[in-house]
Design an enzyme around this catalytic site. Structure first.
Site, PDB file in Angstrom:
ATOM      1  N   GLU A 153      -3.862   0.313   7.882  1.00 54.95           N
ATOM      2  CA  GLU A 153      -3.121  -0.330   6.792  1.00 54.95           C
ATOM      3  C   GLU A 153      -1.652  -0.443   7.195  1.00 54.95           C
ATOM      4  OE1 GLU A 153      -3.356   1.834   3.061  1.00 54.95           O
ATOM      5  OE2 GLU A 153      -2.152   0.339   2.017  1.00 54.95           O
ATOM      6  N   ASN A 185      -8.974  -4.404  -3.179  1.00 52.80           N
ATOM      7  CA  ASN A 185      -9.023  -2.975  -2.829  1.00 52.80           C
ATOM      8  C   ASN A 185      -8.644  -2.180  -4.067  1.00 52.80           C
ATOM      9  OD1 ASN A 185      -8.631  -0.508  -0.900  1.00 52.80           O
ATOM     10  ND2 ASN A 185      -6.693  -0.646  -2.024  1.00 52.80           N
ATOM     11  N   GLU A 186      -9.440  -1.184  -4.382  1.00 47.36           N
ATOM     12  CA  GLU A 186      -9.154  -0.326  -5.542  1.00 47.36           C
ATOM     13  C   GLU A 186      -8.701  -1.197  -6.719  1.00 47.36           C
ATOM     14  OE1 GLU A 186      -6.761   3.113  -4.416  1.00 47.36           O
ATOM     15  OE2 GLU A 186      -8.395   3.836  -3.142  1.00 47.36           O
ATOM     16  N   GLN A 194      -6.833   7.463   7.812  1.00 50.16           N
ATOM     17  CA  GLN A 194      -6.779   6.215   8.520  1.00 50.16           C
ATOM     18  C   GLN A 194      -6.720   6.517  10.012  1.00 50.16           C
ATOM     19  OE1 GLN A 194      -3.881   3.414   7.019  1.00 50.16           O
ATOM     20  NE2 GLN A 194      -4.265   3.945   4.878  1.00 50.16           N
ATOM     21  N   TYR A 249     -11.252  10.857  -1.548  1.00 50.98           N
ATOM     22  CA  TYR A 249     -10.390  11.759  -0.796  1.00 50.98           C
ATOM     23  C   TYR A 249     -10.538  13.178  -1.344  1.00 50.98           C
ATOM     24  CZ  TYR A 249      -7.975   7.695   1.166  1.00 50.98           C
ATOM     25  OH  TYR A 249      -7.671   6.538   1.839  1.00 50.98           O
ATOM     26  N   GLU A 277     -12.908   4.434   2.569  1.00 55.98           N
ATOM     27  CA  GLU A 277     -11.759   5.349   2.670  1.00 55.98           C
ATOM     28  C   GLU A 277     -12.261   6.753   2.358  1.00 55.98           C
ATOM     29  OE1 GLU A 277      -8.060   4.314   0.713  1.00 55.98           O
ATOM     30  OE2 GLU A 277      -8.387   2.166   1.060  1.00 55.98           O
TER      31      GLU A 277
HETATM   32  O1  AHR Z   1      -5.224   5.356   2.425  1.00 56.23           O
HETATM   33  C1  AHR Z   1      -4.075   5.406   1.615  1.00 56.23           C
HETATM   34  C2  AHR Z   1      -4.283   4.706   0.287  1.00 56.23           C
HETATM   35  O2  AHR Z   1      -5.238   5.406  -0.451  1.00 56.23           O
HETATM   36  C3  AHR Z   1      -4.821   3.310   0.339  1.00 56.23           C
HETATM   37  O3  AHR Z   1      -3.807   2.371   0.494  1.00 56.23           O
HETATM   38  C4  AHR Z   1      -5.472   3.147  -0.992  1.00 56.23           C
HETATM   39  O4  AHR Z   1      -6.545   2.238  -0.959  1.00 56.23           O
HETATM   40  C5  AHR Z   1      -5.915   4.544  -1.346  1.00 56.23           C
HETATM   41  O5  AHR Z   1      -5.613   4.877  -2.629  1.00 56.23           O
END
Ligand code: AHR
Length: 563
Positions: free
Chosen positions: A71, A229-230, A412, A299, A362
């Site tokens: 990103e 995205n999101e 990432q 995450y 992600e």
């Molecule tokens: O990976 C960092 C961020 O986390 C990304 O930009 C977003 O999609 C997610 O919330």
């Protein structure tokens, strides 16, 4: 409150002492390359057992489960990937050579770009052709205000790395491009034009001519397109119903040029089933769907053991952690298996034949600030042995659910969160995650096999009370006569003497590679590598079984050749 907090609140509902603990001596032996195997006599001593069920295939493992994500954030693109054509740092057409080499070595199958949250603020036209405007990066407000005057590329996007460069990175590494389109702030026509730029035949349109000037008369043939995205957060704060309508509008009648495009819809944050059901109700009540994948982001960030849900306060530290944090990260990370099962079941309520697969594009641990490799590497963090085990068991989960998960991307690739590489100017180093991806590459395209793990649990104290976490876990796959078996020993202190049985075939050869380190905090910096390449370990075998001891806090990849 930083921007990220706002995103979380809007979308998702929502230091410990440094423990330098020597991992038991078995690890030392493995590190020195001593054989880990024993004769079959040792089976009586084995306290753990793994059974690979060769006659119970799950599904082929899509290579794209081993994908990556880059990103325009912090040090990912500028410094991480892009050093510039005139740089003294070895590069191919401006792309860092060591990164290209690293991705080739692990057979990177797919790369997702340009975000992330950045995607829904990005105008792809800024990054092609001769004129490259400077723009405000999506993450501008997460940098210290002093950075505004300094205006580094991380804060004010110079658009030096665009579509042509991304596709070139993919071509150079053998990966498939996966582009996330802007739904929040560009039109559906802009997406049509982006697809036209990438995929229209040579010399067919003005955009095809522009592409030829940028480097390729031939079409790029980009098949994988993320529609936002999101979209529940930074991608537009949509309701799931509104997003379903947008998804339909953006993907209706996109030019194909004979190439079957695969659209990935923006799924939930974590296990938000309301988002999934809300989207599906709308989508399935208004006709056929054209969704190939359902993007899920997860995450592991809350290490507060239930004491806080605050996005900043609840985070742990990447380097400074104790045994309790070790297992807490694993408990958090392991939830991804339940998320996969829940999301799959929810999709199945509407999509009975399961034509929509899960795309975990992600994932990874997310720690508090402080261990980034350079100040502008926003969301950069160190990667330790703990993260390597996390990454390994996450990949094992994907393998075990090969029937459900078609793609995934570790968040990432470089200088950010669960990175495989750290890079700054002339410095470049692999993290332990890189080795995990190398060790697991044999699973790509292989047939996932049901595999039973039985071993004593790891014991520890969680807030003063006795707690457990599984001891051994992993996954197995078959390609021709080769079985790949990957195993994580999550126990921070106890080696596991294990008998591995291949049900249904005899073994003709076996070998193992082990990733571990004497200290659970082991990590690599530009000046010191505490965790290096996995160590080869010979394995004895007899009949359909083999024996070995998995060191504590380790990831092991076995290659077993069947008769
Ligand atoms: O990976 C960092 C961020 O986390 C990304 O930009 C977003 O999609 C997610 O919330």
């Amino acid at each position: 409150m930083d921007r990220r907090q706002l995103l979380k609140i809007g979308g998702a509902a929502g230091v410990a002492s440094l423990l330098s603990r020597p991992i038991a001596s078995v690890a030392g032996r493995a590190m020195q390359g001593a054989p880990m195997a024993a004769s079959p006599r040792r089976s009586a001593m084995a306290d753990s057992h793994i059974e690979v069920l060769l006659d119970e295939p799950i599904a082929p493992i899509s290579p794209n489960i081993y994908g990556h994500f880059i990103e325009h954030i912090g040090g990912v693109i500028y410094d991480g990937v892009w050093v510039g054509k005139e740089s003294s740092i070895p590069n191919t057409g401006g792309i860092r050579q060591s990164l290209i080499d690293g991705l080739r070595a692990i057979h990177a199958p797919m790369i997702r770009w340009p975000g992330g949250c950045f995607a829904d603020s990005y105008d792809w036209k800024d990054g092609v052709g001769p004129s490259r405007p400077k723009r405000t990066n999506f993450w501008v407000d997460d940098f210290a205000p002093s950075r505004l005057a300094a205006a580094p590329p991380q804060v004010f996007e110079p658009n030096l790395f665009g579509t042509d460069d991304f596709v070139r990175l993919c071509k150079l590494t053998g990966a498939q491009p996966y582009i996330a389109a802007n739904v929040r702030s560009l039109s559906a026509l802009d997406l049509d034009h982006w697809v036209e730029y990438c995929n229209s035949p040579a010399r067919s349109t003005s955009l095809a001519e522009l592409r030829a000037q940028g480097g390729s008369a031939d079409p790029y043939n980009v098949k994988l397109w993320g529609i936002g995205n999101e979209s529940w957060g930074c991608g537009g704060n949509f309701t799931p119903q509104d997003y379903a309508s947008e998804f339909r509008r953006y993907t209706a009648w996109i030019p194909h040029y004979g190439l079957p495009l695969e659209y990935i819809a923006s799924g939930p944050s974590g296990d938000d089933l309301a988002w999934t059901r809300g989207f599906c109700e709308k989508m399935f009540s208004t006709g056929d769907h054209n969704i190939a994948g359902w993007s899920v982001h997860y995450y592991a960030w809350n290490l507060s053991r239930g004491k806080s849900t605050d996005w900043v306060e609840a985070k742990g530290d990447a380097l400074s952690f104790d045994i309790e944090d070790w297992y807490e990260l694993f408990r958090q990370g392991y939830q991804i298996e339940k998320i996969i099962e829940d999301q799959w079941a929810a999709l199945g309520e509407y999509d009975q034949d399961h034509s929509i697969k899960l795309v975990i594009d992600e994932y990874g641990p997310w720690y508090r600030k402080g261990t980034e490799i350079f100040p502008d590497a926003l969301l950069g963090q160190q990667v330790t042995l703990r993260d390597a085990l996390f990454t390994a068991f996450t990949l094992d989960i994907f393998n075990r659910h090969a029937d459900k998960v078609s793609m995934a991307a570790c968040a990432q690739l470089v200088n950010n969160l669960n990175a495989l590489f750290l890079a700054h100017e002339g410095n470049f180093v692999s993290t332990p995650n890189y080795h995990v991806f190398a060790m697991y590459a044999a699973h790509q395209g292989a047939q996932s096999l049901r595999t039973e793990f039985s071993s004593p649990s790891a014991h520890y104290l969680r807030d003063g009370k006795a707690a457990t976490f599984w001891g051994l876990n992993g996954s197995a796959s078959l390609k021709g006569k080769q079985v790949a078996l990957t195993v994580v020993n999550a126990d921070h202190a106890t080696p596991r003497a294990t008998e591995v049985v291949l049900r249904g075939a005899a073994v003709s050869a076996a070998s193992a590679r082990v990733l571990t380190a004497p200290d659970m905090h082991a990590h690599n910096t530009f000046t010191q590598s505490q965790i290096g390449v996995p160590v080869e370990a010979a394995v004895d075998h007899a009949g359909n079984s083999l024996h070995l001891t998995f060191p504590p806090a380790s990831v092991t990849a076995l290659t077993i050749t069947l008769n």
